[in-house]
Design a protein around this motif. Structure first.
Motif, PDB file in Angstrom:
ATOM      1  N   THR C 263     -11.178 -33.846   4.115  1.00  0.00           N
ATOM      2  CA  THR C 263     -11.528 -32.550   3.642  1.00  0.00           C
ATOM      3  C   THR C 263     -12.330 -33.290   2.671  1.00  0.00           C
ATOM      4  O   THR C 263     -12.329 -34.227   1.687  1.00  0.00           O
ATOM      5  CB  THR C 263     -10.155 -31.535   3.363  1.00  0.00           C
ATOM      6  N   ARG C 264     -13.281 -32.307   2.208  1.00  0.00           N
ATOM      7  CA  ARG C 264     -14.055 -33.231   0.936  1.00  0.00           C
ATOM      8  C   ARG C 264     -13.448 -32.865  -0.867  1.00  0.00           C
ATOM      9  O   ARG C 264     -13.497 -33.038  -1.660  1.00  0.00           O
ATOM     10  CB  ARG C 264     -15.404 -31.665   0.707  1.00  0.00           C
ATOM     11  N   ASP C 265     -12.506 -31.862  -0.187  1.00  0.00           N
ATOM     12  CA  ASP C 265     -11.197 -31.446  -1.843  1.00  0.00           C
ATOM     13  C   ASP C 265     -10.557 -33.352  -2.703  1.00  0.00           C
ATOM     14  O   ASP C 265      -9.947 -32.733  -3.383  1.00  0.00           O
ATOM     15  CB  ASP C 265     -10.410 -30.951  -1.940  1.00  0.00           C
ATOM     16  N   VAL C 266     -10.868 -33.960  -1.969  1.00  0.00           N
ATOM     17  CA  VAL C 266     -10.349 -35.093  -2.852  1.00  0.00           C
ATOM     18  C   VAL C 266     -10.592 -35.535  -3.714  1.00  0.00           C
ATOM     19  O   VAL C 266     -11.870 -36.147  -3.596  1.00  0.00           O
ATOM     20  CB  VAL C 266      -9.956 -36.297  -1.468  1.00  0.00           C
ATOM     21  N   THR C 267     -10.028 -36.463  -4.199  1.00  0.00           N
ATOM     22  CA  THR C 267     -10.642 -36.413  -5.594  1.00  0.00           C
ATOM     23  C   THR C 267     -10.054 -38.412  -5.752  1.00  0.00           C
ATOM     24  O   THR C 267     -11.142 -39.108  -5.707  1.00  0.00           O
ATOM     25  CB  THR C 267     -10.519 -35.833  -7.548  1.00  0.00           C
ATOM     26  N   ASP C 268      -9.318 -37.954  -5.443  1.00  0.00           N
ATOM     27  CA  ASP C 268      -8.591 -40.176  -6.269  1.00  0.00           C
ATOM     28  C   ASP C 268      -8.245 -40.506  -4.494  1.00  0.00           C
ATOM     29  O   ASP C 268      -7.242 -40.193  -4.110  1.00  0.00           O
ATOM     30  CB  ASP C 268      -7.954 -40.081  -6.578  1.00  0.00           C
TER      31      ASP C 268
END
Lengths: 294, 297, 440
Positions: C263-268
């Motif tokens: 998913t593209r939604d990971v920040t860290d």
């Protein structure tokens, strides 16, 4: 009939509070919004009291299920937070103090004295507000390295010293100053300096406080410059030191959790919140009564 | 005689010059010139050169500016910056004014409200970076949690190219609003009470009072706030830096942020300075347009 | 008259007072005292993950061992993104640190400009046993364009290998001893371990982010496995075999959109893997210490063969020496570095990558000391397949696949975000790289 009487009775009771019945819903709504507005702070505090494992929960927990002061302990023991705090205090207080004194003098001169280049100088000050600080930061960095000021207090103090808001605020205030006070003093043979120091400045309490709050806040939160000008851990200011916990740009993301970072920024925010809290009435006064006219 | 000496010599055009003024301004002006103006001029010079800190700057004329026009990331940064201005400034002005109106009513607990509304202004960028990144977190953030109650799906505030700019803007409005709020409040408190009362006596409704009397009185302050906020927003940097680092895919990048990257990360100081100069020109242009537009009214 | 005079005096006194204050301010003790103690060696490091902690231990050991000898290393940690700028600024004014951490192959510009100095002679002088270093490591530390001189003392070799959450593997009924060797099985495993809510991935089979380093380096590895070359061997042609490069871009996009294992939604990404939000995370040995400490159940395996060749990203870290106005400092610094290298057992078993020194690799305890071989072994054995390294040209940083902010990463980011077509991105990359190669 009865309803009207009731409303009148209620309004009478509300009058000492300055409210009418019709205004109550708006009053409550406004309070609700104000409380929601400050929610991030509550959240910050709440998270800072949580254990690291309890932070990322699917359900939002306003009250930590387990309270711990461990995060605060940890940031003070594992990191030189006390030292960072001290650095911030030293730099902010000195730089703000100098800025206010110099700025008030400059503001006074720009408002009440006549000299060639006065308006040009003021234009220069205002124009500098439009230039992003970030532009000046790198050439300044090189300059201070050359004169051996890297990682020093002097460098941290010197850069925010040039914040022109204080000059602007004082000038605005002194422009609206009644001339008679001055003229009276002049008849007594007082020179400008005495007039300024003995008469004008003491009366400038409102702009003084306003300017102090603004400049101190700016100093306390100054980020980019201390970020670049200081690499020595023991010389960092608090915002820079704590930024190491920030998930996006922080360097400690793998190790530390949000809870620790929240404790850090709580510590970071307390001084400026306190300064504002105690000075707010004067602060707002200082921004009005002719101080700001646009 | 003493008076004359104290007032200073007379200059050619019959107006007394207060030479002591130079002493007054010197204390502020000298550090100002050294630490503010000199770097600006140096930056302006460097924008016409190619320079990587180590070694001498190499003159390249307008090459940096040409490159900037061709650089799509510069275009993105400028577009984003203007968007930030269009989103943040109206929000700050309108919401700040509304809050000021509310507090000015002096209803019970207005002092509390005043403190709460202003308090975000005094915190540091680091706070924004931590708290708001957390609040806007897609899975665990507060905002999405409560939006969920309204039946709205999780919004990828900071991880999506569509939402990142808005996410940063929300945090910015929360942060910047304090100053506009107090400036409005101070100005409202200056509006003479008699004006209010006269209008009330004349039977004007609350709305009429607001629009026809208060707003015109406040025009200078509104103009000031708009100017200040505009300039400050066009220079947006720290929020972007700590919240999204410009991403994803430069969707939240601003001009100053881009400049910072080029300068600090890639050591392209000449190029970075040129980009900053372009922003400076933009700021001047917008400020002038704004000023002219006001005068015309 | 008298009044005016006394006024001026007061004014004068005030001015003097202010100046005095400023002067005092200027003499605040600067903690960074350079030159006062001639045997304080200044070292800068940008290591910030769990490896940073171990490195700090190494420096402390040195300082403890040399307390009586009057030599100490003073280490400063600089945020990685500012490291280059600060070193340059310091060097430009003659205040550069003595030595710091560098990445092999990315310093061609600095070698040319003289920011870093060649080390062959100093190394010989101080008796550093260069013969003990592997040929490969020394080769990587040289810059052929600059007399093939040695510009770095290698400290450890790193590669990117998949770290896998064993709990997820067992949960999906897969066999931890049989990690996929090829791309197809890898995707199968990923699909089996991914958790979804409707269309959205809530636990990534393959840990990925929507922008930044992770997808860029993944593309780089897969592309080179598929036959793409960022630059021809003679460093004259850019983007050899672009079709393979495009196929690799598609492979990354498929993870998000087709197979839906990422998913593209990971920040860290580090934290995400550490909190169990991802199953397979290829990363480097700098993460070992942290994950082991938090008792994450994981093993490390060799990077699978997704294309035609099995290879992975290679990185070598080492100590580079910065130009000093006083040349006598080089020898003292080299002595320190020699000690650090000789004593790098801790560093290369617990801190980070594999040792470049044969004596250490052959040490009987090498496989058993430090972190368990389950998590460390792939990083050591995997050096054999780690061949995707840096392009040693002046614009090297534009080519590196391990970056989140360089030209390559930024262009690819637009592909991941669906803002740019693969063909166009490839064309732009090829154009820019060709320009870079032509520049030297």
């Amino acid at each position: 009939m009865i309803a009207a009487k009731l409303i009148r009775r209620i309004n009478r009771n509300l009058r000492p509070f300055g409210l009418r019945l019709g205004a109550v819903p708006i009053w409550l709504l406004g309070l609700a919004i104000a409380i929601v507005w400050a929610m991030p702070f509550v959240w910050m505090l709440s998270t800072s009291l949580k254990y690291a494992g309890d932070v990322m929960t699917v359900d939002v927990e306003w009250l930590p299920r387990r309270v711990t002061l461990g995060n605060y302990e940890k940031i003070f023991t594992d990191f030189p937070v006390a030292r960072w705090f001290l650095n911030s205090v030293i730099v902010s207080v000195i730089s703000t103090g100098l800025n206010i004194v110099f700025g008030s003098m400059a503001g006074y001169a720009l408002a009440r004295l006549r000299f060639p280049g006065r308006d040009a100088l003021f234009m220069l000050f205002i124009a500098s507000l439009m230039v992003p600080t970030e532009v000046t930061v790198v050439p300044l960095l090189l300059g201070i390295i050359k004169i051996g000021w890297w990682n020093t207090y002097q460098a941290l103090i010197a850069q925010p010293l040039t914040y022109v808001y204080s000059v602007y605020i004082f000038r605005q205030f002194f422009l609206s100053f009644p001339r008679d006070l001055e003229d009276a003093a002049k008849i007594d043979g007082a020179g400008h300096f005495l007039i300024f120091w003995r008469i004008a400045f003491p009366l400038a309490r409102a702009p003084l406080i306003a300017a102090t709050v603004i400049v101190f806040t700016f100093n306390w939160n100054n980020f980019l410059w201390p970020l670049l000008a200081v690499s020595d851990e023991s010389m960092k200011t608090l915002p820079v030191g704590i930024a190491a916990f920030a998930p996006v740009v922080g360097t400690r993301t793998q190790l530390e959790g949000f809870a620790l970072g929240m404790a850090g920024i709580t510590v970071l925010s307390v001084p400026s919140l306190l300064v504002f809290f105690f000075l707010q009435r004067y602060f707002i006064q200082g921004l009005s009564s002719g101080a700001v006219r646009g | 005689m003493a008076m004359k000496a104290a007032r200073g010599r007379r200059s050619a055009d019959e107006e007394p010059v207060d030479w002591v003024a130079y002493v007054f301004v010197a204390f502020f002006t000298i550090p100002f010139l050294l630490f503010n103006i000199a770097p600006i001029f140096f930056g302006a010079y460097v924008s016409f050169t190619k320079w990587g800190i180590f070694g001498k700057p190499k003159w390249v004329g307008l090459q940096n500016f040409r490159d900037a026009f061709n650089d799509e990331f510069v275009g993105i940064a400028f577009t984003n910056t203007v968007l930030y201005g269009l989103v943040i400034v109206p929000c700050v002005v309108v919401i700040g004014f509304t809050f000021a109106l509310y507090v000015n009513q002096r209803w019970p607990l207005s002092a509390l409200a005043r403190t709460l509304f202003f308090s975000p202004y005094v915190v540091s960028a680091t706070v924004i970076g931590l708290v708001w990144v957390w609040m806007l977190d897609t899975q665990f953030g507060l905002i999405n949690h409560y939006l969920g109650y309204l039946g709205i799906d999780n919004v990828p505030w900071l991880t999506s190219t569509n939402w990142s700019l808005l996410g940063v803007s929300i945090a910015s409005v929360w942060w910047d609003l304090g100053l506009a709020f107090v400036l409005f409040l101070a100005a409202l408190q200056d509006v003479p009470r008699d004006l209010y009362e006269a209008a009330e006596v004349d039977g004007a409704s609350r709305w009429q009072r607001l629009w026809l009397i208060i707003l015109p009185q406040l025009r200078p302050v509104i103009s000031l706030v708009v100017t200040l906020q505009l300039i400050s927003t066009l220079r947006i940097f720290s929020q972007v830096y700590v919240m999204t680092n410009g991403g994803p895919a430069s969707s939240s990048s601003s001009v100053i942020f881009y400049m910072y990257n080029e300068a600090i990360q890639r050591q392209l100081f000449g190029y970075a300075s040129a980009v900053a100069m372009l922003l400076f020109l933009l700021i001047i242009a917008i400020t002038i347009i704004h000023r002219v537009a006001i005068r015309e009214r | 008259m008298a009044k005016t005079m006394s006024l001026s005096r007061r004014q004068f006194a005030k001015a003097v007072g202010k100046t005095a204050l400023l002067a005092t301010a200027a003499t605040f003790p600067a903690p960074f005292v350079k030159g006062a103690d001639p045997i304080t060696i200044n070292h800068w490091s940008w290591l910030a993950a769990s490896d940073g902690e171990i490195w700090a231990q190494m420096i402390n050991s040195f300082n403890d061992a040399h307390k009586d000898k009057g030599v100490q290393i003073k280490m400063e940690v600089i945020p990685e993104e500012q490291y280059n700028t600060k070193v340059l600024a310091a060097a430009a004014t003659g205040n550069a640190p003595d030595f710091g951490w560098g990445t092999a192959g990315q310093r061609a510009q600095w070698a040319q400009d003289g920011v870093i100095v060649p080390l062959d002679d100093v190394a010989k002088q101080t008796g550093l046993d260069l013969a003990d270093f592997s040929e490969f490591s020394l080769k990587m530390a040289r810059y052929p364009k600059y007399d093939n001189k040695l510009f770095m003392i290698p400290m450890d070799l790193m590669s990117l290998q998949p770290e896998v959450n064993i709990d997820h593997v067992k949960e999906a009924g897969l066999d931890p001893a049989a990690f996929p060797q090829d791309g197809a099985t890898l995707i199968e495993w990923a699909k089996a371990m991914t958790k979804r809510e409707g269309d959205k991935v809530t636990r990534s089979g393959i840990m990925m982010t929507g922008s930044g380093v992770q997808p860029t380096v993944t593309w780089g590895i897969v592309a080179e496995q598929m036959g793409f070359q960022r630059a021809s061997d003679d460093l004259k042609t850019a983007a050899v075999n672009p079709e393979a490069g495009k196929a690799a871009m598609q492979w990354v996009l498929d993870l998000f959109d087709t197979h839906k294992v990422s998913t593209r939604d990971v920040t860290d990404r580090y934290k995400a893997f550490g909190t169990g939000q991802g199953s397979v995370f290829w990363t480097g040995p700098w993460t070992l210490n942290g994950y082991v400490e938090q008792k994450l159940p994981f093993h490390t395996y060799l990077f699978p063969k997704i294309g035609e060749k099995q290879l992975t990203y290679f990185e070598m870290g080492g100590m580079e020496f910065y130009v000093q106005p006083d040349e006598a400092r080089y020898e003292a610094s080299m002595q320190a570095v020699k000690w650090l290298s000789d004593n790098s057992f801790l560093w290369t078993t617990k801190g980070r990558g594999a040792s470049p020194r044969t004596s250490l690799l052959n040490h009987p305890d090498y496989k058993t000391a430090g972190h368990s071989w389950d998590v460390r072994g792939a990083f050591v054995d995997g050096m054999a397949i780690a061949t995707a390294g840096e392009i040693p040209v002046l614009a090297g940083p534009n080519f590196t696949i391990y970056s989140g902010g360089n030209f390559l990463a930024k262009t690819l980011e637009q592909v991941w975000a669906g803002q740019k077509k693969i063909d166009q991105a490839m064309a732009e990359i090829q154009e820019q790289w060709q320009k870079d190669l032509d520049a030297g």
